[in-house]
Design a protein around this motif. Sequence first.
Motif, mmCIF file in Angstrom:
data_model
loop_
_atom_site.group_PDB
_atom_site.id
_atom_site.type_symbol
_atom_site.label_atom_id
_atom_site.label_comp_id
_atom_site.label_asym_id
_atom_site.label_seq_id
_atom_site.Cartn_x
_atom_site.Cartn_y
_atom_site.Cartn_z
ATOM 1 N N GLN A 271 123.474 14.615 129.787
ATOM 2 C CA GLN A 271 124.100 13.726 130.783
ATOM 3 C C GLN A 271 124.584 14.496 132.016
ATOM 4 N N GLU A 272 124.601 15.834 131.913
ATOM 5 C CA GLU A 272 125.063 16.618 133.072
ATOM 6 C C GLU A 272 123.922 16.973 134.016
ATOM 7 N N ILE A 273 122.716 16.568 133.655
ATOM 8 C CA ILE A 273 121.548 16.954 134.471
ATOM 9 C C ILE A 273 121.671 16.485 135.920
ATOM 10 N N PRO A 274 122.069 15.239 136.190
ATOM 11 C CA PRO A 274 122.172 14.825 137.607
ATOM 12 C C PRO A 274 123.142 15.709 138.403
ATOM 13 N N GLU A 275 124.258 16.093 137.759
ATOM 14 C CA GLU A 275 125.262 16.918 138.457
ATOM 15 C C GLU A 275 124.685 18.305 138.772
ATOM 16 N N VAL A 276 123.901 18.820 137.831
ATOM 17 C CA VAL A 276 123.298 20.150 138.054
ATOM 18 C C VAL A 276 122.285 20.068 139.198
ATOM 19 N N LEU A 277 121.494 18.988 139.201
ATOM 20 C CA LEU A 277 120.497 18.807 140.270
ATOM 21 C C LEU A 277 121.195 18.741 141.629
ATOM 22 N N GLN A 278 122.360 18.073 141.660
ATOM 23 C CA GLN A 278 123.086 17.944 142.937
ATOM 24 C C GLN A 278 123.540 19.300 143.473
ATOM 25 N N LEU A 279 123.655 20.272 142.553
ATOM 26 C CA LEU A 279 124.074 21.616 142.980
ATOM 27 C C LEU A 279 122.899 22.377 143.597
ATOM 28 N N GLY A 280 121.708 21.761 143.511
ATOM 29 C CA GLY A 280 120.509 22.469 143.994
ATOM 30 C C GLY A 280 119.976 23.432 142.961
ATOM 31 N N VAL A 281 120.391 23.241 141.720
ATOM 32 C CA VAL A 281 119.965 24.102 140.610
ATOM 33 C C VAL A 281 119.061 23.273 139.683
ATOM 34 N N SER A 282 117.996 23.914 139.187
ATOM 35 C CA SER A 282 117.084 23.195 138.284
ATOM 36 C C SER A 282 117.604 23.265 136.853
ATOM 37 N N PRO A 283 117.853 22.131 136.219
ATOM 38 C CA PRO A 283 118.310 22.135 134.824
ATOM 39 C C PRO A 283 117.148 22.213 133.841
ATOM 40 N N VAL A 284 117.329 23.000 132.794
ATOM 41 C CA VAL A 284 116.358 23.054 131.689
ATOM 42 C C VAL A 284 117.168 22.929 130.410
ATOM 43 N N THR A 285 116.775 22.033 129.505
ATOM 44 C CA THR A 285 117.565 21.885 128.275
ATOM 45 C C THR A 285 116.957 22.737 127.168
ATOM 46 N N ALA A 286 117.812 23.152 126.265
ATOM 47 C CA ALA A 286 117.378 23.981 125.121
ATOM 48 C C ALA A 286 118.448 23.881 124.049
ATOM 49 N N GLN A 287 118.115 24.425 122.861
ATOM 50 C CA GLN A 287 119.180 24.599 121.873
ATOM 51 C C GLN A 287 119.835 25.935 122.200
ATOM 52 N N THR A 288 121.044 25.896 122.720
ATOM 53 C CA THR A 288 121.665 27.134 123.218
ATOM 54 C C THR A 288 122.636 27.749 122.206
ATOM 55 N N ILE A 289 122.871 27.028 121.087
ATOM 56 C CA ILE A 289 123.739 27.625 120.053
ATOM 57 C C ILE A 289 122.840 28.519 119.180
ATOM 58 N N MET A 290 123.141 29.793 119.123
ATOM 59 C CA MET A 290 122.295 30.721 118.362
ATOM 60 C C MET A 290 122.982 31.083 117.045
ATOM 61 N N ALA A 291 122.575 30.346 115.992
ATOM 62 C CA ALA A 291 123.193 30.586 114.664
ATOM 63 C C ALA A 291 122.359 31.564 113.852
#
Length: 308
Positions: A271-291
Amino acid sequence: VQLVALAGGTGAAKLLRGLSRLVAPRDLTIVVNTGDDTELWGLHISPDLDTVCYTLAGVIDATRGWGLADETFQALGQMARFGEPSWFSLGDRDLATHLHRTRLLREGRTLSDATAAIGAALGVKSRILPMSDQPVRTRVLGPDGWLDFQEYFVREKAQVEVRDVAYDGSSAANAAPGVLEAIAGARAVIVCPSNPVTSIGPILAVPGIVDSLTRSAATIIAVSPIVSGNAVSGPAGRLMASRRLPVSAAGVGRLYAPWLDVLILDERDRQEIPEVLQLGVSPVTAQTIMATREDEIALARRVLEVLA
Ligand code: FO1
């Protein structure tokens, strides 16, 4: 492909371990935070340099995320009997690193020299560079005054309300030899999922580094250390709040936006993707928790896919 990573703390080490499984060690240069460095028992301690080195050498204590595996703490117990501070647990084998580094520094060698010597001795093939050979010390302002970083993080267990954070000495510091050149010539700069305020912040405070990130032709990719509004580990959330930054992946993106190309955020934070795009930054989603180790490699692969 020359990769440069900006790293500090335990979150960075996991991603670096994943990356080191996918790229040739010699293609990886790590610029490491030294704002956590401290002087204890007359020894120069560089926690983040050692965590990166020990991780890439495969000798890190996996449970703690710092120090050496199979460690003992006999000297610590004996130092406590002498009335020496013992709130910072220096292990017996870890002590050798601090003794060796301190001797080299006392003989006029630089922190870069000492770091290269320790890395070589432990068989690390990647280049580990301190952000600066001059002292930069992260300090935290609590209700009862200023604390050194380790006093805040370890002695006070980060239970102190943070009013401000400062990087003492940063304005007089130079980037360590090779740092600016590595960033300028990199195919990619990877900002590891470290605390943006006390692990990445000090690196960005070294004069010239933000400039080289801004000018570099490298693709600059950051992995958010904040997932679902919380730090994956450590006090990153509280420290961001103290900087009046939203404690979110987009908040991290805002801090790095002036020079950032891509922000990798957790799938849960779509849900934060639009806000990231507004920053001029490209969002990429991933599983970022490394267990697991597999998680580390999968996230590292996701980072490298951005470059494909
Ligand atoms: N962290 C702790 O929470 N408690 C400790 O006693 C401790 C000792 C220690 C000794 C050597 C070292 O390289 C790291 C150590 N750390 C300890 C971790 C250190 O405070 C953090 O890794 C960094 O400063 C945070 O990025």
